[in-house]
Write a protein that holds these residues in place. Structure first.
Motif, short mmCIF file in Angstrom:
data_model
loop_
_atom_site.label_atom_id
_atom_site.label_comp_id
_atom_site.label_asym_id
_atom_site.label_seq_id
_atom_site.Cartn_x
_atom_site.Cartn_y
_atom_site.Cartn_z
N PHE A 1 0.85 -1.19 0.00
CA PHE A 1 0.00 0.00 0.00
C PHE A 1 0.88 1.24 0.00
N THR A 2 0.28 2.38 -0.32
CA THR A 2 0.99 3.65 -0.30
C THR A 2 0.50 4.48 0.88
N VAL A 3 1.26 5.49 1.26
CA VAL A 3 0.85 6.38 2.34
C VAL A 3 -0.45 7.09 1.97
N SER A 4 -0.58 7.48 0.71
CA SER A 4 -1.80 8.17 0.26
C SER A 4 -3.02 7.27 0.39
N GLU B 1 3.94 8.12 8.46
CA GLU B 1 5.31 7.71 8.19
C GLU B 1 6.06 7.39 9.48
N GLU B 2 5.76 8.12 10.54
CA GLU B 2 6.40 7.84 11.83
C GLU B 2 5.99 6.47 12.34
N GLU B 3 4.71 6.12 12.21
CA GLU B 3 4.25 4.81 12.67
C GLU B 3 4.80 3.70 11.79
N LEU B 4 4.93 3.96 10.49
CA LEU B 4 5.50 2.95 9.59
C LEU B 4 6.96 2.69 9.93
N SER B 5 7.66 3.73 10.39
CA SER B 5 9.08 3.58 10.73
C SER B 5 9.28 2.61 11.89
N ILE C 1 10.19 -1.07 1.42
CA ILE C 1 9.70 -0.02 0.54
C ILE C 1 10.11 -0.35 -0.88
N SER C 2 9.12 -0.42 -1.76
CA SER C 2 9.38 -0.63 -3.19
C SER C 2 9.06 0.66 -3.93
N TYR C 3 9.90 1.01 -4.89
CA TYR C 3 9.67 2.20 -5.71
C TYR C 3 9.19 1.74 -7.08
N LEU C 4 8.00 2.17 -7.45
CA LEU C 4 7.39 1.70 -8.68
C LEU C 4 6.96 2.86 -9.57
N ASP C 5 6.91 2.60 -10.87
CA ASP C 5 6.39 3.62 -11.77
C ASP C 5 4.96 3.28 -12.16
N SER C 6 4.36 4.09 -13.01
CA SER C 6 2.95 3.91 -13.38
C SER C 6 2.70 2.61 -14.13
N ALA D 1 5.35 8.04 -10.37
CA ALA D 1 6.03 7.01 -9.58
C ALA D 1 5.55 7.12 -8.13
N TYR D 2 5.73 6.06 -7.37
CA TYR D 2 5.24 6.06 -6.00
C TYR D 2 5.99 5.04 -5.15
N ARG D 3 5.86 5.22 -3.84
CA ARG D 3 6.43 4.28 -2.88
C ARG D 3 5.37 3.30 -2.43
N GLN D 4 5.70 2.05 -2.40
CA GLN D 4 4.77 1.02 -1.92
C GLN D 4 5.36 0.32 -0.71
N PHE D 5 4.59 0.27 0.37
CA PHE D 5 5.05 -0.34 1.62
C PHE D 5 4.51 -1.76 1.75
#
Length: 349
Positions: free
Chosen positions: A106-109, A170-174, A180-185, A256-260
């Motif tokens: 999932f993403t933070v958004s 983000e603090e709780e995720l830490s 963390i995966s970095y993905l494009d569209s 692009a986005y970060r996926q947790f």
């Protein structure tokens, strides 16, 4: 920051960072608020791997005053306990189990959208509806510009509060064991450096498009004010499409986005109330709306060439329209009557 640029933030924040060796959630929120006093835009980029967390700052405004935290009559700081409980519960629902080999993460958004109950598409739909139901817009004869202007106003308000909630998430995720995966569209993996390059480029394009659209809308407003035909004048560009097109041309992907992916649950002491989170969010929005409205004097005549924000505050309808917009966004019905009914009766007469 604390070694070379400590003058940008309050001494109390500097001492807190030194004491804990990192920025805790409350300090991070406070530091971002302090930096917003001196820069047009402030973005927090979380650390990943060997990359350290940092703030991306744009357009220093020259403000050299020492930041002073607002404190009227010893008012206590806001209590975010319930929000933190809800965030932890939402994260725990996203924990990847061994039996989920195709877990997407999932993403933070996405987590924030679940928390508050709306996303950018909901904003677009409700903004379009509001332009159709309020006479201050329907009588302007310029619904398209009003739609973009009102959407910009709403997005600005959402953005002003968003960083607080993102910092908490983000603090709780830490605190979790996560990847963390970095993905494009196209859902292709990219590295952290490419993602950071994308963020910087995107911000630059966004700043340029906003400035260009500002000039276009000012020109159309001026022509409208002078009674000229504005049909042949260029219209403001679709910021979202323009940014995606520019990103596509440079990187061969639209965004692009970060996926947790989280592997362990967070301990939750107590039960969070998501309805209370949304009620608190709505109340904070309305408090800010009342504050913004109070800074402007009402006029006897609606000037339709003005941008939606100024038209609303000068008509005394800003609080009422924001109440209408955000009560729909968070699905929260205000129990108090609008303080601006008097002005509505005047303009609807």
């Amino acid at each position: 920051m604390i070694e070379q640029y400590s003058w940008l933030i309050a001494e109390s924040s500097v001492q807190s960072i030194k004491k804990h060796g990192k920025m805790q959630t409350k300090t991070k929120i406070s530091v971002k608020a302090q930096l917003k006093e001196k820069f047009d835009s402030v973005e927090y980029v979380a650390g990943a791997g060997r990359r350290k967390a940092k703030f991306t700052l744009n357009n220093y405004n020259g403000n050299k005053e020492v930041y002073e935290r607002e404190n009227k009559g010893g008012r206590p700081s806001l209590d975010w306990t319930n929000e933190l409980l809800v965030i932890r519960e939402l994260i725990n629902k996203e924990v990847a189990c061994n039996g989920e080999p195709f877990y997407k993460g999932f993403t933070v958004s996405q987590l924030l959208n679940k928390m508050l109950g709306f996303d950018k598409y909901t904003i677009e739909a409700i903004t379009e509806l509001e332009v159709q139901i309020h006479r201050i817009f329907t009588s302007s004869g310029n619904k398209e510009d009003d739609y973009y202007g009102l959407k910009e106003t709403v997005n600005n308000i959402v953005g002003n509060h968003r960083h607080i909630y993102v910092a908490m998430i983000e603090e709780e995720l830490s605190k979790t064991n996560h990847r963390i995966s970095y993905l494009d569209s196209k859902r292709n993996k990219i590295d952290a450096e490419k993602y950071e390059e994308y963020l910087i480029f995107k911000k630059g394009v966004e700043t340029e498009i906003k400035a260009e659209n500002e000039k276009i809308r000012d020109k159309r407003s001026k022509a409208y004010k002078e009674g000229l035909n504005i049909k042949d004048l260029p219209k403001a560009k679709n910021e979202h499409k323009e940014i995606e097109n520019a990103v596509q041309e440079k990187f061969d992907f639209k965004y692009a986005y970060r996926q947790f992916t989280v592997f362990n649950e967070i301990k939750v002491e107590g039960e969070g109330d998501i309805d209370k989170v949304r009620e608190n969010y709505f109340n904070r929005i309305m408090k800010n709306a009342n504050s913004s409205q109070s800074k402007y004097k009402q006029t006897k005549e609606i000037k339709y060439f003005e941008k939606p924000f100024y038209r609303l505050v000068h008509a005394g309808l800003y609080v009422e329209v924001m109440e209408s917009v955000f009560s729909k966004l968070v699905n929260f019905e205000s129990k108090t009557e609008s303080k601006m009914k008097h002005y509505k009766n005047i303009w609807m007469a």
